[in-house]
Design a protein around this motif. Structure first.
Motif, PDB file in Angstrom:
ATOM      1  N   ALA A   1      12.171  77.380 -30.854  1.00 55.75           N
ATOM      2  CA  ALA A   1      12.163  78.699 -30.213  1.00 55.75           C
ATOM      3  C   ALA A   1      11.172  78.758 -29.055  1.00 55.75           C
ATOM      4  CB  ALA A   1      11.836  79.770 -31.257  1.00 55.75           C
ATOM      5  N   ARG A   2       9.992  78.177 -29.255  1.00 59.44           N
ATOM      6  CA  ARG A   2       8.983  78.232 -28.199  1.00 59.44           C
ATOM      7  C   ARG A   2       9.468  77.510 -26.930  1.00 59.44           C
ATOM      8  NH1 ARG A   2       4.045  79.920 -28.436  1.00 59.44           N
ATOM      9  NH2 ARG A   2       4.008  79.952 -30.708  1.00 59.44           N
ATOM     10  N   ASP A   3      10.176  76.389 -27.109  1.00 58.46           N
ATOM     11  CA  ASP A   3      10.725  75.671 -25.957  1.00 58.46           C
ATOM     12  C   ASP A   3      11.748  76.523 -25.220  1.00 58.46           C
ATOM     13  OD1 ASP A   3       9.413  73.101 -26.424  1.00 58.46           O
ATOM     14  OD2 ASP A   3      10.706  72.948 -28.163  1.00 58.46           O
ATOM     15  N   LEU A   4      12.609  77.190 -25.980  1.00 54.38           N
ATOM     16  CA  LEU A   4      13.645  78.026 -25.373  1.00 54.38           C
ATOM     17  C   LEU A   4      13.028  79.206 -24.626  1.00 54.38           C
ATOM     18  CD1 LEU A   4      16.038  77.724 -28.371  1.00 54.38           C
ATOM     19  CD2 LEU A   4      16.784  77.334 -26.038  1.00 54.38           C
ATOM     20  N   ILE A   5      12.000  79.800 -25.213  1.00 51.07           N
ATOM     21  CA  ILE A   5      11.337  80.917 -24.547  1.00 51.07           C
ATOM     22  C   ILE A   5      10.687  80.443 -23.250  1.00 51.07           C
ATOM     23  CG2 ILE A   5       9.401  82.536 -24.719  1.00 51.07           C
ATOM     24  CD1 ILE A   5      10.097  82.828 -27.715  1.00 51.07           C
ATOM     25  N   GLU A   6      10.002  79.307 -23.310  1.00 49.49           N
ATOM     26  CA  GLU A   6       9.354  78.771 -22.106  1.00 49.49           C
ATOM     27  C   GLU A   6      10.372  78.382 -21.040  1.00 49.49           C
ATOM     28  OE1 GLU A   6       6.923  75.571 -23.454  1.00 49.49           O
ATOM     29  OE2 GLU A   6       5.386  76.884 -24.324  1.00 49.49           O
ATOM     30  N   GLY A   7      11.558  77.913 -21.485  1.00 49.30           N
ATOM     31  CA  GLY A   7      12.566  77.461 -20.539  1.00 49.30           C
ATOM     32  C   GLY A   7      13.463  78.556 -19.992  1.00 49.30           C
ATOM     33  N   MET A   8      13.576  79.677 -20.706  1.00 45.88           N
ATOM     34  CA  MET A   8      14.515  80.725 -20.300  1.00 45.88           C
ATOM     35  C   MET A   8      13.849  82.020 -19.845  1.00 45.88           C
ATOM     36  SD  MET A   8      17.610  80.538 -23.128  1.00 45.88           S
ATOM     37  CE  MET A   8      16.618  81.404 -24.355  1.00 45.88           C
TER      38      MET A   8
ATOM     39  N   GLY B   1       8.269  88.838 -28.185  1.00 41.92           N
ATOM     40  CA  GLY B   1       7.624  89.623 -27.160  1.00 41.92           C
ATOM     41  C   GLY B   1       8.605  90.084 -26.105  1.00 41.92           C
ATOM     42  N   LEU B   2       8.081  90.537 -24.987  1.00 33.29           N
ATOM     43  CA  LEU B   2       8.887  91.048 -23.882  1.00 33.29           C
ATOM     44  C   LEU B   2       8.787  90.102 -22.687  1.00 33.29           C
ATOM     45  CD1 LEU B   2       7.769  94.780 -24.089  1.00 33.29           C
ATOM     46  CD2 LEU B   2       9.940  93.839 -24.887  1.00 33.29           C
ATOM     47  N   GLY B   3       9.850  90.031 -21.919  1.00 34.87           N
ATOM     48  CA  GLY B   3       9.859  89.180 -20.739  1.00 34.87           C
ATOM     49  C   GLY B   3      11.089  89.445 -19.903  1.00 34.87           C
ATOM     50  N   ARG B   4      11.383  88.503 -19.009  1.00 40.02           N
ATOM     51  CA  ARG B   4      12.563  88.642 -18.143  1.00 40.02           C
ATOM     52  C   ARG B   4      13.471  87.435 -18.321  1.00 40.02           C
ATOM     53  NH1 ARG B   4      12.533  92.706 -14.588  1.00 40.02           N
ATOM     54  NH2 ARG B   4      10.563  93.799 -14.248  1.00 40.02           N
ATOM     55  N   PHE B   5      14.750  87.728 -18.483  1.00 33.68           N
ATOM     56  CA  PHE B   5      15.767  86.689 -18.603  1.00 33.68           C
ATOM     57  C   PHE B   5      16.733  86.856 -17.445  1.00 33.68           C
ATOM     58  CE2 PHE B   5      20.068  85.537 -20.173  1.00 33.68           C
ATOM     59  CZ  PHE B   5      19.856  84.175 -20.354  1.00 33.68           C
ATOM     60  N   LYS B   6      16.761  85.880 -16.551  1.00 32.79           N
ATOM     61  CA  LYS B   6      17.608  85.956 -15.358  1.00 32.79           C
ATOM     62  C   LYS B   6      17.320  87.229 -14.562  1.00 32.79           C
ATOM     63  CE  LYS B   6      20.164  82.350 -16.714  1.00 32.79           C
ATOM     64  NZ  LYS B   6      20.267  81.061 -16.003  1.00 32.79           N
ATOM     65  N   GLY B   7      16.050  87.624 -14.529  1.00 38.91           N
ATOM     66  CA  GLY B   7      15.654  88.815 -13.787  1.00 38.91           C
ATOM     67  C   GLY B   7      15.791  90.111 -14.551  1.00 38.91           C
ATOM     68  N   GLN B   8      16.366  90.070 -15.761  1.00 38.81           N
ATOM     69  CA  GLN B   8      16.595  91.269 -16.566  1.00 38.81           C
ATOM     70  C   GLN B   8      15.538  91.375 -17.662  1.00 38.81           C
ATOM     71  OE1 GLN B   8      20.266  91.173 -18.771  1.00 38.81           O
ATOM     72  NE2 GLN B   8      20.242  93.356 -19.219  1.00 38.81           N
ATOM     73  N   SER B   9      14.980  92.554 -17.852  1.00 38.87           N
ATOM     74  CA  SER B   9      14.004  92.757 -18.925  1.00 38.87           C
ATOM     75  C   SER B   9      14.678  92.584 -20.281  1.00 38.87           C
ATOM     76  CB  SER B   9      13.381  94.151 -18.828  1.00 38.87           C
ATOM     77  OG  SER B   9      12.628  94.277 -17.650  1.00 38.87           O
ATOM     78  N   VAL B  10      14.043  91.834 -21.176  1.00 42.01           N
ATOM     79  CA  VAL B  10      14.592  91.601 -22.508  1.00 42.01           C
ATOM     80  C   VAL B  10      13.460  91.567 -23.524  1.00 42.01           C
ATOM     81  CG1 VAL B  10      16.602  90.266 -21.710  1.00 42.01           C
ATOM     82  CG2 VAL B  10      14.455  89.081 -22.262  1.00 42.01           C
ATOM     83  N   CYS B  11      13.847  91.699 -24.774  1.00 35.22           N
ATOM     84  CA  CYS B  11      12.942  91.459 -25.892  1.00 35.22           C
ATOM     85  C   CYS B  11      13.437  90.197 -26.590  1.00 35.22           C
ATOM     86  CB  CYS B  11      12.947  92.649 -26.850  1.00 35.22           C
ATOM     87  SG  CYS B  11      11.838  92.455 -28.270  1.00 35.22           S
ATOM     88  N   VAL B  12      12.523  89.334 -26.993  1.00 30.82           N
ATOM     89  CA  VAL B  12      12.888  88.064 -27.634  1.00 30.82           C
ATOM     90  C   VAL B  12      12.184  87.948 -28.980  1.00 30.82           C
ATOM     91  CG1 VAL B  12      12.999  85.559 -27.389  1.00 30.82           C
ATOM     92  CG2 VAL B  12      13.026  86.994 -25.354  1.00 30.82           C
ATOM     93  N   ILE B  13      12.943  87.527 -29.994  1.00 29.85           N
ATOM     94  CA  ILE B  13      12.377  87.234 -31.311  1.00 29.85           C
ATOM     95  C   ILE B  13      12.851  85.849 -31.710  1.00 29.85           C
ATOM     96  CG2 ILE B  13      12.276  87.884 -33.758  1.00 29.85           C
ATOM     97  CD1 ILE B  13      13.006  90.747 -32.891  1.00 29.85           C
ATOM     98  N   GLY B  14      11.935  84.976 -32.122  1.00 28.33           N
ATOM     99  CA  GLY B  14      12.327  83.629 -32.518  1.00 28.33           C
ATOM    100  C   GLY B  14      11.601  83.169 -33.763  1.00 28.33           C
ATOM    101  N   GLN B  15      12.239  82.283 -34.504  1.00 28.07           N
ATOM    102  CA  GLN B  15      11.610  81.653 -35.664  1.00 28.07           C
ATOM    103  C   GLN B  15      11.132  80.277 -35.236  1.00 28.07           C
ATOM    104  OE1 GLN B  15      15.170  82.209 -37.917  1.00 28.07           O
ATOM    105  NE2 GLN B  15      14.294  83.808 -39.201  1.00 28.07           N
ATOM    106  N   GLU B  16       9.853  80.021 -35.371  1.00 29.42           N
ATOM    107  CA  GLU B  16       9.244  78.793 -34.883  1.00 29.42           C
ATOM    108  C   GLU B  16       8.794  77.913 -36.047  1.00 29.42           C
ATOM    109  OE1 GLU B  16       8.017  75.731 -33.000  1.00 29.42           O
ATOM    110  OE2 GLU B  16       8.869  77.372 -31.822  1.00 29.42           O
ATOM    111  N   LYS B  17       9.287  76.668 -36.072  1.00 25.11           N
ATOM    112  CA  LYS B  17       8.951  75.732 -37.154  1.00 25.11           C
ATOM    113  C   LYS B  17       7.672  74.947 -36.884  1.00 25.11           C
ATOM    114  CE  LYS B  17      13.515  74.607 -39.066  1.00 25.11           C
ATOM    115  NZ  LYS B  17      14.475  73.501 -39.259  1.00 25.11           N
ATOM    116  N   GLY B  18       7.357  74.693 -35.633  1.00 27.12           N
ATOM    117  CA  GLY B  18       6.247  73.820 -35.300  1.00 27.12           C
ATOM    118  C   GLY B  18       6.715  72.396 -35.062  1.00 27.12           C
TER     119      GLY B  18
END
Length: 317
Positions: free
Chosen positions: A72-79, A101-118
């Motif tokens: 998940a952390r990789d996807l968040i950092e990449g997207m 947390g909150l961020g921008r995806f392709k310029g659009q505001s989004v909320c992201v939730i991910g499960q991170e294994k480590g």
């Protein structure tokens, strides 16, 4: 250093020979091995493609759990750009098995939730191997409600063997936390797109995957219980996990036919762990396409479409 799964032995041997020839060529001595290296590289590539065309469900489970697979952390950092992480459930504690947390995806505001294994021993312990406790699901609910309040789409990244089964989690209301998280997903008036990244295990996954669109990476798995757990219950023998995996229909292709998921995200040859950048780009494109389907829709229509999607699963026509 690349890590190979047991069934990839033939590919590992070919790629080891390629590395040997490259080392010889780099060592000088007038040895010209360019053609031999190119020939072996192509042979290894074709062997990998052929191998991954016919993976068994159990082999796909192993790929889904590969330690070098993007998380998940990789996807968040990449997207996601301008990502602002948010922590805590405002009731008990922070659970690092769930990140968001909150961020921008392709310029659009989004909320992201991910499960991170480590990724290594230290980070896996920190993130509890992606197995959330009640406070993790309550944090997810807090973020879902935040997304709804601000009217921004929600992207969830599912990668867990299941919710944490410890006594302390049960004491703090694990079952209720999962149920409330699932119910909150159904109540939101903003679009939700869920991506099964690696493992989607039981209620621990569905708690954040009750979405308008459920996408699944090509070699991910999604099931009510792990193959090992099913084998232990049905046959009292965890060694029958391969048989359980086949019978449980846990692969993306099976689940697409059953209507449990909506689309499969293709992975690079050899799995997402071989080319994480390409895998993340494919996931990003699929999520963008899915979110676009809900552009301009009213909250009530989005909510009703989500409810109907899940009511239709398993319905006999």
């Amino acid at each position: 250093m690349r890590s190979y799964l047991d069934f990839e032995k033939s590919v590992a041997e070919l790629e080891a020979k390629v590395d040997e020839l490259k080392a010889l060529s780099a060592g000088g001595g007038g040895v010209e091995l360019g053609e031999d290296i190119a020939r072996l590289e192509e042979k290894a590539r074709l062997a990998l493609v052929d191998l991954y065309k016919s993976l068994t469900p159990w082999q796909r489970a192993l790929v889904a759990r590969h330690p070098q697979r993007p998380h998940a952390r990789d996807l968040i950092e990449g997207m996601i750009t301008d990502f602002t992480p948010l922590a805590g459930d405002r009731g008990f504690a922070e659970d690092e098995a769930v990140i968001g947390g909150l961020g921008r995806f392709k310029g659009q505001s989004v909320c992201v939730i991910g499960q991170e294994k480590g990724f290594d021993t230290t980070s896996r312990l920190k993130h509890n191997f992606g197995m959330a406790k009640p406070e993790g699901y309550r944090k997810a609910v807090r973020l879902m409600e935040l997304a709804d309040r601000f009217g921004v789409p929600l992207i969830t990244l599912v990668d867990t063997a299941g919710a944490f089964p410890g006594i302390e989690a049960e004491e703090r209301g694990q079952a209720q936390a999962i149920a409330v998280s699932t119910e909150t997903c159904l109540s939101l008036g903003v679009p939700i797109v869920a991506l099964i990244v690696g493992e989607g295990g039981s209620g621990g996954a569905i708690a954040i995957a009750t979405a308008n669109r459920v996408l699944m990476m090509e070699h991910a798995i999604y099931s009510v219980i792990s193959p090992e757990g099913a084998a232990s219950i049905l046959w009292r023998d965890a060694a029958k996990a391969q048989e359980a995996a086949t019978n449980m229909r846990i692969t993306a292709a099976d689940l697409l036919k059953l209507g449990v998921i909506d689309a499969i995200v293709k992975e690079p040859a050899g799995g997402a762990h071989r080319d994480p950048t390409a895998a993340i780009a494919a996931a990003s494109e699929a999520i963008e396409e899915s979110l676009g389907q809900f552009s301009g829709m009213e909250p009530t229509a989005i909510r009703d479409a989500r409810a109907e999607k899940f009511l239709a699963i398993g319905r006999m026509l």
